[in-house]
Scaffold this active site. Structure first.
Site, PDB file in Angstrom:
ATOM      1  N   LYS A 125       0.860  -1.120   0.054  1.00  0.00           N
ATOM      2  CA  LYS A 125      -0.108   0.091   0.064  1.00  0.00           C
ATOM      3  C   LYS A 125       0.876   1.115   0.007  1.00  0.00           C
ATOM      4  O   LYS A 125       1.462   1.366   0.964  1.00  0.00           O
ATOM      5  CB  LYS A 125      -0.965   0.088   1.109  1.00  0.00           C
ATOM      6  CG  LYS A 125      -1.709   1.312   1.234  1.00  0.00           C
ATOM      7  CD  LYS A 125      -3.051   1.135   2.507  1.00  0.00           C
ATOM      8  CE  LYS A 125      -3.701   2.560   2.332  1.00  0.00           C
ATOM      9  NZ  LYS A 125      -4.463   2.405   3.524  1.00  0.00           N
ATOM     10  N   LYS A 153      -1.944  -1.708  -3.887  1.00  0.00           N
ATOM     11  CA  LYS A 153      -3.007  -0.080  -3.993  1.00  0.00           C
ATOM     12  C   LYS A 153      -2.184   0.930  -3.967  1.00  0.00           C
ATOM     13  O   LYS A 153      -1.245   1.074  -3.226  1.00  0.00           O
ATOM     14  CB  LYS A 153      -3.516  -0.430  -2.522  1.00  0.00           C
ATOM     15  CG  LYS A 153      -4.637   0.865  -2.492  1.00  0.00           C
ATOM     16  CD  LYS A 153      -5.478   0.684  -1.080  1.00  0.00           C
ATOM     17  CE  LYS A 153      -5.946   2.129  -1.032  1.00  0.00           C
ATOM     18  NZ  LYS A 153      -6.334   2.257   0.558  1.00  0.00           N
TER      19      LYS A 153
HETATM   20  C1  PBG Z   1      -7.470   3.259   5.278  1.00  0.00           C
HETATM   21  C2  PBG Z   1      -7.847   3.175   4.033  1.00  0.00           C
HETATM   22  C3  PBG Z   1      -7.517   4.083   2.652  1.00  0.00           C
HETATM   23  C4  PBG Z   1      -7.874   3.715   1.607  1.00  0.00           C
HETATM   24  C5  PBG Z   1      -8.505   2.374   2.075  1.00  0.00           C
HETATM   25  N1  PBG Z   1      -8.307   2.123   3.251  1.00  0.00           N
HETATM   26  C6  PBG Z   1      -6.929   5.597   3.028  1.00  0.00           C
HETATM   27  C7  PBG Z   1      -5.613   6.092   3.437  1.00  0.00           C
HETATM   28  O1  PBG Z   1      -4.980   5.177   3.604  1.00  0.00           O
HETATM   29  O2  PBG Z   1      -5.343   7.178   3.512  1.00  0.00           O
HETATM   30  C8  PBG Z   1      -8.209   4.262   0.362  1.00  0.00           C
HETATM   31  C9  PBG Z   1      -9.250   3.780  -0.630  1.00  0.00           C
HETATM   32  C10 PBG Z   1      -9.504   4.936  -1.814  1.00  0.00           C
HETATM   33  O3  PBG Z   1      -8.656   5.777  -2.014  1.00  0.00           O
HETATM   34  O4  PBG Z   1     -10.345   4.349  -2.457  1.00  0.00           O
HETATM   35  N2  PBG Z   1      -6.283   3.494   5.798  1.00  0.00           N
END
Ligand code: PBG
Length: 336
Positions: A195, A248
């Site tokens: 991520k 992601k």
């Molecule tokens: C929570 C989380 C996030 C997303 C999914 N889980 C946001 C972040 O890390 O700030 C992003 C999903 C999206 O942008 O569609 N940590």
């Protein structure tokens, strides 16, 4: 054997021929639809930065899910938007928390729908970070226990899969051990393994009200410049017990999806994140791109790169397009 014996255009001659030799096909069964659930009743709040996406209370969410189930979409991922936040994210693991209540109700009405829960603290902490904070630093090991407690509370509510998205080191191990100790050996873990600290999450943070109140997430999410490190993240998560690994965002990280799929014998999920959705929506609203064509091309590319599962805010639209497959495919209308 080259030209003129080999002519690659022979197999591109008609739509039927192209369909016959097509290597990658998107299926409704690959899709996961993300939903935002909040407290209260009768709530439907449009997310301004994500046209077509709303925050729902549990009752209105059920109506939305009816359409999701009828479209044949196998699962959803649930994000909670709690009314109250504190420094310790106590709403994240409360048995009457927004996600826990929603999951119990969803499972009652749609027992066959796969329910995945996002396990993170950022929507529940007053500072908006994904872990506990001390002296403006995000603590790793102290956060693990809270994440594990949160995951167990989701499993107890009926979640089929828990999806840690916090990026603390060791969280998959902590969650697997806690789930097993509580008797939830069959609850799967879909780890947000690679991520990235991405600007593509902007619209989501409006939807989930999870913007960090100071600093950014670069001390725990990955540097967008790194790919080899993603393989380390994935290897560790698999060792710790991840059943599904995620990359992601998706579109700007197709190389990472490809490498992960090549290297590891595990299902790979790609998250087509909020910013990727909003960019397409904005351009389509101007008439600058053909939304349907662009979305199908993007999602097909994610599968071609190696994704088995795609989390996407377009899931309902894509299901509608794909369910019409006798007449349509990625190229558009097929003449009868
Ligand atoms: C929570 C989380 C996030 C997303 C999914 N889980 C946001 C972040 O890390 O700030 C992003 C999903 C999206 O942008 O569609 N940590």
């Amino acid at each position: 054997m080259g030209f003129p014996v080999t002519r690659l255009r022979r197999l591109r001659v008609s739509q039927e021929m192209r369909r016959l030799v097509r290597e990658t096909e998107l299926n409704v069964g690959d899709l996961i639809y993300p939903v935002f659930v909040t407290e209260g009743e009768g709530v439907t709040v449009p997310v301004a930065a994500m046209p077509g996406i709303n925050r729902f209370s549990v009752d209105t969410l059920l109506r939305e899910l009816k359409g999701v189930v009828e479209a044949g979409i196998p699962g959803i991922i649930v994000f909670g938007v709690p009314a109250e936040k504190d420094d310790y994210a106590s709403g994240a693991w409360a048995s009457e928390g927004v996600v826990q209540q929603a999951v119990r109700t969803i499972k009652e009405f749609f027992p066959g729908l796969l329910v995945i829960t996002d396990v993170c603290l950022c929507a529940y902490t007053s500072h908006g970070h994904c872990g506990l904070v001390e002296n403006d630093r995000v603590l790793n090991d102290q956060t693990l226990e809270i994440l594990a407690r949160t995951a167990v509370s989701h499993a107890r509510a009926g979640a089929d899969v828990v999806a840690p998205s916090d990026m603390m080191d060791g969280r998959v191990k902590a969650i697997r051990e806690a789930l097993d100790a509580a008797g939830y050996q069959d609850t799967a873990i879909m780890a947000y393994s690679a991520k990235y600290a991405s600007a593509f999450y902007g619209p989501f943070r409006e939807a989930a009200d999870s913007r960090p109140q100071f600093g950014d997430r670069r001390s725990y999410q990955m540097d967008p410049a790194n790919a080899a490190e993603a393989l380390l993240e994935v290897a560790l998560d698999i060792e710790e017990g991840a059943d599904i690994v995620m990359v992601k965002p998706a579109l700007a990280y197709l190389d990472v999806i490809y490498r992960v799929k090549e290297r590891f014998n595990r299902p790979v999920a790609a998250y087509n994140v909020s910013g990727e959705y909003s960019l397409v929506k904005a351009a389509a609203a101007q008439g600058w791109v053909d939304e349907r064509a662009v979305v199908l091309e993007m999602l097909t590319a994610m599968k071609r790169a190696g994704a088995d599962i795609i989390l996407t805010y377009f899931a309902k639209d894509v299901a509608g397009w794909l369910n019409d497959k006798r007449n349509e495919n990625i190229e558009g209308k097929v003449e009868p």
